[in-house]
Motif scaffolding. Sequence first.
Motif, PDB file in Angstrom:
ATOM      1  N   PHE A   2       0.817  -1.211   0.000  1.00 35.47           N
ATOM      2  CA  PHE A   2       0.000   0.000   0.000  1.00 35.47           C
ATOM      3  C   PHE A   2       0.848   1.256   0.000  1.00 35.47           C
ATOM      4  O   PHE A   2       0.490   2.245  -0.620  1.00 35.47           O
ATOM      5  N   GLY A   3       1.958   1.280   0.645  1.00 37.67           N
ATOM      6  CA  GLY A   3       2.810   2.458   0.729  1.00 37.67           C
ATOM      7  C   GLY A   3       3.358   2.850  -0.625  1.00 37.67           C
ATOM      8  O   GLY A   3       3.481   4.020  -0.948  1.00 37.67           O
ATOM      9  N   LYS A   4       3.683   1.831  -1.414  1.00 33.51           N
ATOM     10  CA  LYS A   4       4.238   2.135  -2.725  1.00 33.51           C
ATOM     11  C   LYS A   4       3.163   2.662  -3.665  1.00 33.51           C
ATOM     12  O   LYS A   4       3.410   3.567  -4.444  1.00 33.51           O
ATOM     13  N   ASP A   5       1.943   2.096  -3.612  1.00 28.57           N
ATOM     14  CA  ASP A   5       0.865   2.560  -4.474  1.00 28.57           C
ATOM     15  C   ASP A   5       0.437   3.983  -4.092  1.00 28.57           C
ATOM     16  O   ASP A   5       0.136   4.801  -4.961  1.00 28.57           O
ATOM     17  N   ASP A   6       0.381   4.271  -2.781  1.00 29.52           N
ATOM     18  CA  ASP A   6       0.018   5.620  -2.337  1.00 29.52           C
ATOM     19  C   ASP A   6       1.035   6.649  -2.823  1.00 29.52           C
ATOM     20  O   ASP A   6       0.670   7.751  -3.232  1.00 29.52           O
ATOM     21  N   LEU A   7       2.275   6.275  -2.790  1.00 31.90           N
ATOM     22  CA  LEU A   7       3.331   7.171  -3.240  1.00 31.90           C
ATOM     23  C   LEU A   7       3.191   7.434  -4.747  1.00 31.90           C
ATOM     24  O   LEU A   7       3.296   8.565  -5.207  1.00 31.90           O
ATOM     25  N   VAL A   8       2.905   6.387  -5.528  1.00 30.06           N
ATOM     26  CA  VAL A   8       2.727   6.543  -6.971  1.00 30.06           C
ATOM     27  C   VAL A   8       1.495   7.386  -7.252  1.00 30.06           C
ATOM     28  O   VAL A   8       1.511   8.276  -8.103  1.00 30.06           O
ATOM     29  N   ASN A  10       0.124   9.657  -5.237  1.00 26.28           N
ATOM     30  CA  ASN A  10       0.427  11.038  -4.828  1.00 26.28           C
ATOM     31  C   ASN A  10       1.315  11.735  -5.862  1.00 26.28           C
ATOM     32  O   ASN A  10       1.090  12.900  -6.212  1.00 26.28           O
ATOM     33  N   LEU A  11       2.319  11.035  -6.333  1.00 27.92           N
ATOM     34  CA  LEU A  11       3.201  11.622  -7.337  1.00 27.92           C
ATOM     35  C   LEU A  11       2.459  11.882  -8.642  1.00 27.92           C
ATOM     36  O   LEU A  11       2.682  12.904  -9.299  1.00 27.92           O
ATOM     37  N   SER A  12       1.565  10.989  -9.021  1.00 27.02           N
ATOM     38  CA  SER A  12       0.774  11.180 -10.244  1.00 27.02           C
ATOM     39  C   SER A  12      -0.131  12.401 -10.108  1.00 27.02           C
ATOM     40  O   SER A  12      -0.254  13.198 -11.047  1.00 27.02           O
ATOM     41  N   ARG A  13      -0.781  12.541  -8.943  1.00 27.98           N
ATOM     42  CA  ARG A  13      -1.633  13.711  -8.709  1.00 27.98           C
ATOM     43  C   ARG A  13      -0.813  14.993  -8.695  1.00 27.98           C
ATOM     44  O   ARG A  13      -1.214  16.014  -9.282  1.00 27.98           O
ATOM     45  N   ASP A  14       0.351  14.943  -8.055  1.00 28.97           N
ATOM     46  CA  ASP A  14       1.224  16.123  -8.033  1.00 28.97           C
ATOM     47  C   ASP A  14       1.663  16.500  -9.449  1.00 28.97           C
ATOM     48  O   ASP A  14       1.700  17.679  -9.809  1.00 28.97           O
ATOM     49  N   LEU A  15       1.977  15.462 -10.216  1.00 26.51           N
ATOM     50  CA  LEU A  15       2.377  15.697 -11.600  1.00 26.51           C
ATOM     51  C   LEU A  15       1.237  16.289 -12.408  1.00 26.51           C
ATOM     52  O   LEU A  15       1.432  17.241 -13.174  1.00 26.51           O
ATOM     53  N   ASP A  16       0.020  15.775 -12.225  1.00 29.36           N
ATOM     54  CA  ASP A  16      -1.148  16.299 -12.931  1.00 29.36           C
ATOM     55  C   ASP A  16      -1.414  17.757 -12.543  1.00 29.36           C
ATOM     56  O   ASP A  16      -1.716  18.596 -13.394  1.00 29.36           O
ATOM     57  N   ARG A  17      -1.302  18.081 -11.250  1.00 26.40           N
ATOM     58  CA  ARG A  17      -1.493  19.455 -10.795  1.00 26.40           C
ATOM     59  C   ARG A  17      -0.417  20.382 -11.361  1.00 26.40           C
ATOM     60  O   ARG A  17      -0.701  21.503 -11.777  1.00 26.40           O
TER      61      ARG A  17
END
Length: 182
Positions: A2-8, A10-17
């Motif tokens: 779960f930690g790795k998926d949450d990080l991916v 979060n990074l995807s959302r940050d990238l989209d923003r």
Amino acid sequence: MFGKDDLVDNLSRDLDRARGRRDALASEATTLTAQIAEIEARLSEEKKRRERERVLSEIEMIKTRVKQAAGAFAPVVDGLSSAIESAAAVVPEARELNSFLVSVATEIDSVLDPLLRELDQRADAVRSGQAALDLPSSAVEAPPVELPKDTNERLLRFPAWLSRDKEPDKKETAESPRSTAA
């Protein structure tokens, strides 16, 4: 896991923003660039309009000065002509001066109207934007011509460049060029 998926995620959302902000900034930059170009065009047009007005004003001032000078010249010529006619009774050669004076006045008369028409044509060309707006600033710096207050007492004095006395000086300098060789 779960930690790795949450990080991916979060990074995807940050990238989209970040991409969204970049796109918004790019759109604003494009809008600002268009606004700047429009303001620059308006500023350029206003500068051209003001320059046209300045040139038109200067042309009108030149026309006014020419008309004033012509108005001042006519009474002087008339007064001189009368005085020369009186002098011709004593000095017959004075008639030559009178005929010269009449020819000068006639020549001025013959070129004055075409000059004023040409100034009007230049003004029309400036108004329509077809003429260059180059007018030397010295063209309007001379003071307006004043009519003589008492033409009977005033002597007409030709400028030095019009005097016949200068011609011999020019011939002397042309005949005796200086030599730099010793």
